[in-house]
Design an enzyme around this catalytic site. Sequence first.
Site, PDB file in Angstrom:
ATOM      1  N   ASP A 205      42.212  39.276  55.938  1.00 22.92           N
ATOM      2  CA  ASP A 205      42.684  39.737  54.625  1.00 22.92           C
ATOM      3  C   ASP A 205      44.167  39.403  54.515  1.00 22.92           C
ATOM      4  O   ASP A 205      45.015  40.209  54.894  1.00 22.92           O
ATOM      5  CB  ASP A 205      42.504  41.253  54.479  1.00 22.92           C
TER       6      ASP A 205
ATOM      7  N   ASP B 118      31.945  43.490  51.317  1.00 18.02           N
ATOM      8  CA  ASP B 118      33.126  44.192  51.815  1.00 18.02           C
ATOM      9  C   ASP B 118      32.695  44.872  53.118  1.00 18.02           C
ATOM     10  O   ASP B 118      31.506  44.890  53.468  1.00 18.02           O
ATOM     11  CB  ASP B 118      33.610  45.210  50.780  1.00 18.02           C
TER      12      ASP B 118
ATOM     13  N   ARG C 156      47.638  40.587  57.154  1.00 12.30           N
ATOM     14  CA  ARG C 156      47.320  40.801  58.573  1.00 12.30           C
ATOM     15  C   ARG C 156      48.164  39.923  59.483  1.00 12.30           C
ATOM     16  O   ARG C 156      48.307  40.220  60.662  1.00 12.30           O
ATOM     17  CB  ARG C 156      45.838  40.498  58.846  1.00 12.30           C
TER      18      ARG C 156
ATOM     19  N   HIS D  56      36.714  53.028  50.350  1.00 13.04           N
ATOM     20  CA  HIS D  56      36.775  53.224  51.794  1.00 13.04           C
ATOM     21  C   HIS D  56      36.304  54.629  52.166  1.00 13.04           C
ATOM     22  O   HIS D  56      35.741  54.844  53.243  1.00 13.04           O
ATOM     23  CB  HIS D  56      38.198  53.031  52.312  1.00 13.04           C
TER      24      HIS D  56
ATOM     25  N   LYS E 115      37.461  38.808  45.019  1.00 14.84           N
ATOM     26  CA  LYS E 115      36.925  40.140  45.298  1.00 14.84           C
ATOM     27  C   LYS E 115      37.473  41.136  44.278  1.00 14.84           C
ATOM     28  O   LYS E 115      38.523  40.890  43.680  1.00 14.84           O
ATOM     29  CB  LYS E 115      37.278  40.560  46.727  1.00 14.84           C
ATOM     30  N   HIS E 116      36.752  42.216  43.980  1.00 15.39           N
ATOM     31  CA  HIS E 116      35.528  42.733  44.614  1.00 15.39           C
ATOM     32  C   HIS E 116      34.479  42.789  43.522  1.00 15.39           C
ATOM     33  O   HIS E 116      34.563  43.618  42.629  1.00 15.39           O
ATOM     34  CB  HIS E 116      35.752  44.120  45.185  1.00 15.39           C
TER      35      HIS E 116
END
Length: 599
Positions: A132, A317, A140, A244, A231-232
């Site tokens: 990501d 995801d 990241r 999440h 996304k998403h």
Amino acid sequence: MPSRRTVLAASAGVTAALAVGPTAQAAGPDDKALRRLVSRMTLKEKVGQLFVMRVYGHSATRPDQADIDANLQEIGVRTAAELVAKYRVGGIIYFSWAHNTRDPHQIAALSNGIQKASLKLPRGLPVLISTDQEHGIVARVGRPATLLPGAMALGAGGSPTDAREAGRIGGAELRALGIRQDYAPVADVNVNPANPVIGVRSFGADPTAVAGLVAAQVKGYQGSGVAATAKHFPGHGDTAVDSHYGFPVIEHTRQQWETLDAPPFRAAIRAGIDSIMTAHIMVPALDPSGDPATLSRPILTGILRERLGYDGVVVTDSLGMQGVREKYGDDQVPVLALKAGVDQLLNPPSLDVAWNAVLNAVRAGELTEARLDRSVLRILRLKAKLGLLDKPYVTAAGVDQVVGVRRHLDAADRIAERTTTLLVNEGSLLPLSRRTHKKVLVVGADPASPSGTTGPPTAVLAAELASLGFTTSRLPTGTAPTQSLIDQAVAAARGKDAVVVGTYNVTAGSTQRTLVERLLATGVPVVAVALRNPYDVAQLPQVKGYLAAYSWTDVEVRAAARVLAGRVAPRGRLPVPVQRADDPTRVLYAIGHGLSYRS
């Protein structure tokens, strides 16, 4: 450096047919060769190709003991090499918290180690390594790699050229590290200011503008040889729930979805997007079953595949998120996702449970092997397009020539300067003058820095202003300043010529408001920089100078400092509307609002 010895050992002559260069990419991979490759795979190998899994450690074979322990606990293997050997996974996702991304040369070596471990297996195939790297607040891979402005900042800049260039630079650096699939750009249209999970990760609230920038980023990333991922799907922009931790419900009508959410995904498909990521959200107007979109055949096959005509890779995801686990067990989710039309199953909480669930579903007749073959073929087509079947390895020289080089860093700075938005400038308080505002106190929020930035933002602001000739001091006060810190800030403001306050997601009850009110009462000029959401400005109407930076990463904070100092002019325009704090039905600043120093 290991040779390319077994990339397609089971299929003589296929590698040449799949050689990827500009001409070969335009022509597309040799489907007959890929289908022969699929026909030679065992069922277990096909199941493995569908999974993209996390793994702890900086090395494919020699991770630290703590990472070995984490792998044993969560996955039942010791290393990335053992993960590939046991489950034959088609992809691995890198995370900073999994210690995959310490520095560029380590990342490249990890990528090569994973490829070597996979290619030495019988009928071994290269692994599609992903991450990501949205830039802005989600990244990241950190310094010394180039970190670029995030989506909402690019939305404020409004330049498809800048968006494409940011994608090109980001993609080139990822590819040099062996990362060939990026879970970016975000194609969600952020129409809900209370959205806790998208926000500044979106390009904005105007579907047409978002669509244009999404398409530009797709071309930028993929022009560098990295698969972009919109996304998403079908759109996560209008929710107050983070998938999440919960199960969001999007109450848009079908017409609202067509008008608001669909345009960026349509634009991505027209731009040739390589992969699309699903959302763990319920959209009753698109599928009244109550299933999340990730598990919805009407949404993924009926709309995405059939109506929008998309035949690329569909990736879920993370399957560890609560939104997809709310209704079904972890053994049902991967099977239902495949039935819905998914190709890649991302990061299940238990790979063993998910992998065996798919295997058993085929053996029991719940899924056909032909269904798996279709997804495996799409995945192999993508690997072929990206050059993985021909050149799966990267080089140290390639890292040095591409990652974090001066031309990329300079481009990131110039792009960021075109995004900073001047929201308020009463009495022409800004830009600050070194003659009249020489001594500057920097206070405010210091949220945890996004991966690999130097941070914290108050330190970056103070240092950049100092480099521009101001005498600066700094007092971090946090996102919820205490009375003691507020008193310290007020005392520190005495004798200063100006105070710069970094704000972060200010709410009606936030003590950040108290801090600013107390500082204003000192009579010292106060200017503020919204370090994340531009909506902060509505909560602090007394502030006479307000900038929006859209992120607290170094590149955006430094650009804001240069705008504060007048070294560059503010050019950004709001890509979202800001409602009044006392009456959210009324707009305080409309899309397109942004002041300049000439007005």
